[in-house]
Design a protein around this motif. Structure first.
Motif, mmCIF file in Angstrom:
data_model
loop_
_atom_site.group_PDB
_atom_site.id
_atom_site.type_symbol
_atom_site.label_atom_id
_atom_site.label_comp_id
_atom_site.label_asym_id
_atom_site.label_seq_id
_atom_site.Cartn_x
_atom_site.Cartn_y
_atom_site.Cartn_z
ATOM 1 N N UNK A 73 76.426 96.171 -64.296
ATOM 2 C CA UNK A 73 76.200 97.581 -64.583
ATOM 3 C C UNK A 73 76.113 98.380 -63.293
ATOM 4 N N UNK A 74 76.701 99.582 -63.298
ATOM 5 C CA UNK A 74 76.615 100.481 -62.165
ATOM 6 C C UNK A 74 76.125 101.840 -62.626
ATOM 7 N N UNK B 174 72.813 100.710 -55.996
ATOM 8 C CA UNK B 174 72.194 101.037 -57.264
ATOM 9 C C UNK B 174 72.766 100.224 -58.403
ATOM 10 N N UNK B 175 73.808 99.418 -58.102
ATOM 11 C CA UNK B 175 74.380 98.560 -59.135
ATOM 12 C C UNK B 175 73.551 97.300 -59.267
ATOM 13 N N UNK B 176 73.541 96.719 -60.465
ATOM 14 C CA UNK B 176 72.770 95.502 -60.678
ATOM 15 C C UNK B 176 73.437 94.660 -61.740
ATOM 16 N N UNK B 177 73.045 93.391 -61.802
ATOM 17 C CA UNK B 177 73.562 92.468 -62.816
ATOM 18 C C UNK B 177 72.509 92.270 -63.891
ATOM 19 N N UNK C 153 80.630 103.189 -55.526
ATOM 20 C CA UNK C 153 81.092 102.661 -56.800
ATOM 21 C C UNK C 153 82.002 101.461 -56.561
ATOM 22 N N UNK C 154 81.647 100.337 -57.157
ATOM 23 C CA UNK C 154 82.380 99.096 -56.981
ATOM 24 C C UNK C 154 83.340 98.908 -58.147
ATOM 25 N N UNK C 155 84.422 98.173 -57.909
ATOM 26 C CA UNK C 155 85.406 97.950 -58.963
ATOM 27 C C UNK C 155 85.779 96.482 -59.043
ATOM 28 N N UNK C 156 86.112 96.066 -60.252
ATOM 29 C CA UNK C 156 86.505 94.684 -60.498
ATOM 30 C C UNK C 156 88.020 94.588 -60.487
ATOM 31 N N UNK C 157 88.549 93.698 -59.621
ATOM 32 C CA UNK C 157 89.991 93.504 -59.553
ATOM 33 C C UNK C 157 90.282 92.142 -58.960
ATOM 34 N N UNK C 158 91.424 91.587 -59.340
ATOM 35 C CA UNK C 158 91.859 90.277 -58.840
ATOM 36 C C UNK C 158 90.807 89.191 -59.033
ATOM 37 N N UNK C 159 90.067 89.296 -60.112
ATOM 38 C CA UNK C 159 89.073 88.283 -60.422
ATOM 39 C C UNK C 159 87.782 88.384 -59.636
ATOM 40 N N UNK C 160 87.573 89.487 -58.894
ATOM 41 C CA UNK C 160 86.342 89.662 -58.125
ATOM 42 C C UNK C 160 85.958 91.127 -58.057
ATOM 43 N N UNK C 161 84.849 91.388 -57.372
ATOM 44 C CA UNK C 161 84.359 92.757 -57.219
ATOM 45 C C UNK C 161 84.583 93.236 -55.791
#
Length: 259
Positions: free
Chosen positions: A18-19, A254-257, A26-34
């Motif tokens: 969650x972000x 500020x993002x967390x799992x 701001x992080x993004x998910x791509x190519x199987x990673x963040x």
């Protein structure tokens, strides 16, 4: 079945990252990673970087990395201000060898005391403000080094100038907050090594500046070493302003799992 189950669990775990939409980064998910831009990050470790990209100055990871070691470098240049010129200071202040040793001990004592204090301060207010404050402090006392006129004034200035050695603690804290467990040792070693170079560079720098003051500008011995103290605090003051503009690293994540 077991392989499919593991794959599904991995997919669920990634989808639960969650972000905060109002977060600065701001992080993004791509190519199987963040990723943050081109920097791979580890969500499960607070989005710390998993690579050291030395030629990058991107915020917040590599910008913080370079600011950490460079501010540490400036602090050590100022901390070792007196060492290469003590031969002339000893003569002009009429000091004996025992008094010179005492000022050296006080310089290290100031470092030890400040290192004990700066660690808890990093926990409370973060590395950026601590490093900014240390650079501001040692700039003042490096300039005061020009005005020492007695053994006791030299003791006071060298003791408080020793606070600059606490920049080592801030630098290690800063890089630890930026890089993932897999590479944080390398990051800490690199910033510590490059920062420590300041102690060696100042040995050559101060001798060169003193030679310029006395041989090129025609100043006497005492005026030469006193005015040599002008060079380093100017550089540290300029870089101190850059540290003040560094990203707010700890609060930027500020993002967390979600578990």
């Amino acid at each position: 079945m077991s392989a499919d189950k593991v794959a599904n669990e991995g997919a669920v775990q990634k989808s639960e990252v969650y972000q905060d939409p109002k977060a600065k980064f701001q992080y993004e998910e791509k190519n199987g990673g963040w990723y943050l831009g081109k920097m791979p990050v580890a969500p499960e470790q607070g989005f710390k970087a998993t690579e050291i990209q030395l030629l990058s100055f991107a915020r917040p990871h590599m910008r913080g990395f370079h600011f950490a070691w460079a501010s540490f470098f400036c602090a050590f240049v100022c901390w070792f201000a007196f060492a290469p010129l003590m031969f002339f200071v000893k003569q002009d202040l009429d000091l004996n060898l025992s008094q010179v040793f005492t000022t050296n001990i006080l310089s290290v004592a100031g470092t030890v005391m400040c290192r004990f204090a700066i660690g808890p301060l990093c926990d409370k207010i973060g590395p950026k403000i601590c490093q900014f404050s240390l650079l501001s402090w040692i700039v003042v006392f490096t300039l005061l080094g020009m005005s020492v006129n007695s053994y006791w004034s030299l003791c006071v200035v060298r003791f408080f100038l020793g606070f600059g050695g606490a920049a080592f603690v801030v630098t290690q804290y800063w890089t630890t907050s930026l890089f993932a467990n897999e590479i944080v040792g390398t990051a800490n070693a690199t910033t510590a090594g490059w920062g420590n170079l300041g102690g060696g560079v100042t040995q050559m720098l101060m001798v060169a500046v003193y030679a310029f003051m006395t041989q090129t500008c025609g100043l006497g011995q005492e005026d030469g070493w006193r005015l040599s103290f002008l060079v380093r605090p100017c550089a540290a003051w300029i870089f101190r302003r850059r540290v003040a503009a560094a990203p707010r690293l700890r609060r930027g994540y500020s993002a967390e799992t979600r578990q």
